[in-house]
Design an enzyme around this catalytic site. Structure first.
Site, short mmCIF file in Angstrom:
data_model
loop_
_atom_site.label_atom_id
_atom_site.label_comp_id
_atom_site.label_asym_id
_atom_site.label_seq_id
_atom_site.Cartn_x
_atom_site.Cartn_y
_atom_site.Cartn_z
N TRP A 324 0.83 -1.20 0.00
CA TRP A 324 0.00 0.00 0.00
C TRP A 324 0.87 1.25 0.00
O TRP A 324 0.50 2.28 -0.59
CB TRP A 324 -0.90 0.00 1.23
CG TRP A 324 -1.70 1.25 1.41
CD1 TRP A 324 -2.90 1.56 0.84
CD2 TRP A 324 -1.35 2.41 2.20
NE1 TRP A 324 -3.32 2.81 1.23
CE2 TRP A 324 -2.39 3.35 2.07
CE3 TRP A 324 -0.26 2.72 3.02
CZ2 TRP A 324 -2.37 4.58 2.72
CZ3 TRP A 324 -0.24 3.94 3.67
CH2 TRP A 324 -1.28 4.86 3.52
N HIS A 325 2.04 1.17 0.64
CA HIS A 325 2.89 2.35 0.73
C HIS A 325 3.56 2.70 -0.59
O HIS A 325 4.03 3.83 -0.77
CB HIS A 325 3.97 2.14 1.81
CG HIS A 325 3.46 2.29 3.20
ND1 HIS A 325 2.83 1.27 3.87
CD2 HIS A 325 3.47 3.35 4.06
CE1 HIS A 325 2.49 1.69 5.09
NE2 HIS A 325 2.85 2.94 5.21
N GLY A 326 3.64 1.77 -1.49
CA GLY A 326 4.26 2.10 -2.77
C GLY A 326 4.47 0.87 -3.63
O GLY A 326 4.62 -0.25 -3.11
N PHE A 463 1.99 8.28 -1.31
CA PHE A 463 1.29 7.04 -0.99
C PHE A 463 -0.21 7.20 -1.19
O PHE A 463 -0.92 6.24 -1.14
CB PHE A 463 1.58 6.61 0.44
CG PHE A 463 3.07 6.47 0.73
CD1 PHE A 463 3.94 6.06 -0.27
CD2 PHE A 463 3.58 6.75 1.97
CE1 PHE A 463 5.28 5.93 -0.02
CE2 PHE A 463 4.93 6.61 2.24
CZ PHE A 463 5.78 6.21 1.25
#
Length: 463
Positions: A324-326, A463
């Site tokens: 989800w962060h990248g 993000f």
């Protein structure tokens, strides 16, 4: 539009003054704040507003349809379709290039190389945050935790500019009830709001940006040029930087919302005083932690299926949380690392006893190790960085201000939280003139620390 900029310094006072003037008339205030929030978002790109409007309209239609449907299975199907469309939009804008590149590389390795189409798609700022909030809305309607709101209320909820681009992730049942009654300017927590904005400015501009340009960015860009002492300093500096950068944004977001009469949930609670991975995630990005728990870990089965299924669910949750962060493998490895840490704690249970200071020291240094993965642009660079740690060499980046900044950020989190709360209570009693004067002096001080390149974008904007 960044919070600590001249552009926002012009935008927000005008919006705040008009917001206070319209607070008692929700029929006027809601369209106004939607327009202001879309103007705020359009500063990044007006095209992003189309996606935000589409997500808002689609999820509102799904919530209305769910509410009108009595059959539980059909309600679940509608929810599944809505969530699927939300995740599809997120996948296209955020992960398309990542998956195409990795699929092409995998096919090449087995001799089945194909010319897969690779398009350059701009990543909308904050798409992960408002998508998750949209999912929480339709899911809470499905669970009958909230009633479907009006279209205006949902538009305010998803576009409200203080939390639009980097959180915190505010649940529908936390925000929508606040829209049910007009806000009263005389009851706004002005002291706490200004204190949080000031604290966030210091964290972001004075500390986070300073550590980034002085230590973190140079070392993580070309770690092979530095010895172990500088690499170690950069790892600790990044731990301080990412905390000050993200919690600084959160402080400002919560403070801005307070000045407008709305309360956001807490997002950080001294994460570097954690004594275990589970404790860390109860303190770090708390709104994401509970979202992953409620909408991923528990639906997967949580801890209800026995030990090995619990381990599987923890690993899946944290790996997807990392992704989800990248769209990059270092984020996946970071999520896997934290997942393994949670699995290890669960496996050991209460059978391993150690002093509190030792549990803190081990947890802190494991978290710092994880941040090396998180910060590295690639797996190869992460490996290069780690390989430099045992290398002897001159400590070229060590200085008193850098060390004091790192020690201060981490050390202050080990102090009791009651002291901070007491300061906020006292600020509420300060006269407005003194409060405004103090804030003006603080802004002048913060402005004096801005580098020639200006204020760097917040880390979590991507993000």
């Amino acid at each position: 539009m960044l919070f600590p900029t001249i552009q926002f310094a012009v935008f927000f006072p005008v919006v705040l003054a008009l917001s206070w003037a319209l607070m008692s008339r929700p029929r006027l205030w809601k369209p106004f704040i939607i327009a202001a929030s879309y103007a705020f978002y359009a500063a990044a790109s007006w095209r992003f507003c189309l996606l935000l409007a589409g997500v808002t309209a689609g999820n509102q239609a799904a919530a209305r349809l769910i509410a009108r449907t009595a059959d539980e299975q059909r309600r679940s199907w509608i929810l599944g379709i809505a969530v699927g469309l939300d995740l599809a939009a997120l996948a296209v804008f955020k992960y398309y290039g990542f998956f195409v590149e990795n699929l092409a590389a995998a096919l090449d390795r087995v001799g089945l190389g194909l010319p897969l189409p690779l398009m350059t798609i701009a990543l909308p700022v904050g798409v992960s945050f408002f998508t998750f909030q949209a999912i929480s809305y339709v899911a809470d309607v499905r669970r009958r935790l909230v009633e479907p709101a009006t279209g205006l209320d949902v538009a305010v909820y998803l576009s409200f500019f203080p939390h639009l681009v980097a959180g915190p992730i505010v649940r529908a049942r936390e925000f929508l009830p606040q829209l049910a009654s007009p806000r009263d300017p005389s009851r706004v927590a002005v002291g706490s709001g200004i204190a949080l904005i000031g604290l966030g400015l210091v964290k972001k501009v004075v500390i986070a940006d300073y550590l980034a340009r002085t230590v973190v960015d140079p070392v993580f860009a070309v770690p092979q040029l530095y010895g172990g002492a500088d690499a170690l300093l950069a790892a600790y500096a990044y731990a301080a930087q990412i905390y000050c950068d993200f919690s600084g944004y959160t402080d400002m977001a919560i403070g801005l919302a307070l000045l407008m009469g709305y309360v956001f949930p807490q997002n950080f609670r001294s994460p570097y005083r954690a004594t275990g991975f589970r404790d860390f995630w109860r303190r770090w990005h708390m709104t994401l932690s509970r979202f992953l728990r409620d909408f991923l870990y528990i639906p997967l089965g949580g801890s209800r299926g026995g030990r090995w299924l619990t381990y599987r669910n923890l690993l899946i949750t944290m790996v997807l949380g990392g992704l989800w962060h990248g769209a990059a493998w270092p984020f996946v490895l970071w999520g896997l690392f934290h997942g393994l840490g949670l699995v290890g704690e669960h496996a050991v249970g209460g059978r391993l006893h150690a002093p509190g200071w030792l549990r803190w020291a081990v947890t802190f240094h494991l978290v710092v190790f994880g941040w090396i993965l998180f910060r590295s642009e690639s797996v190869d660079l992460a490996g290069t960085f780690l390989s430099r740690l045992p290398v002897t060499g001159p400590a070229t980046l060590w200085s008193v201000p850098v060390v004091l900044a790192i020690v201060g950020v981490i050390g202050l989190q080990l102090l009791p939280a009651r002291g901070v709360e007491a300061v906020q209570v006292r600020l509420e009693r300060v006269r407005p003139v003194l409060l405004a004067t103090g804030f003006a002096v603080l802004v002048a001080f913060v402005g004096a620390t801005v580098s020639g390149q200006g204020v760097a974008p917040f880390i979590y904007f991507r993000f």
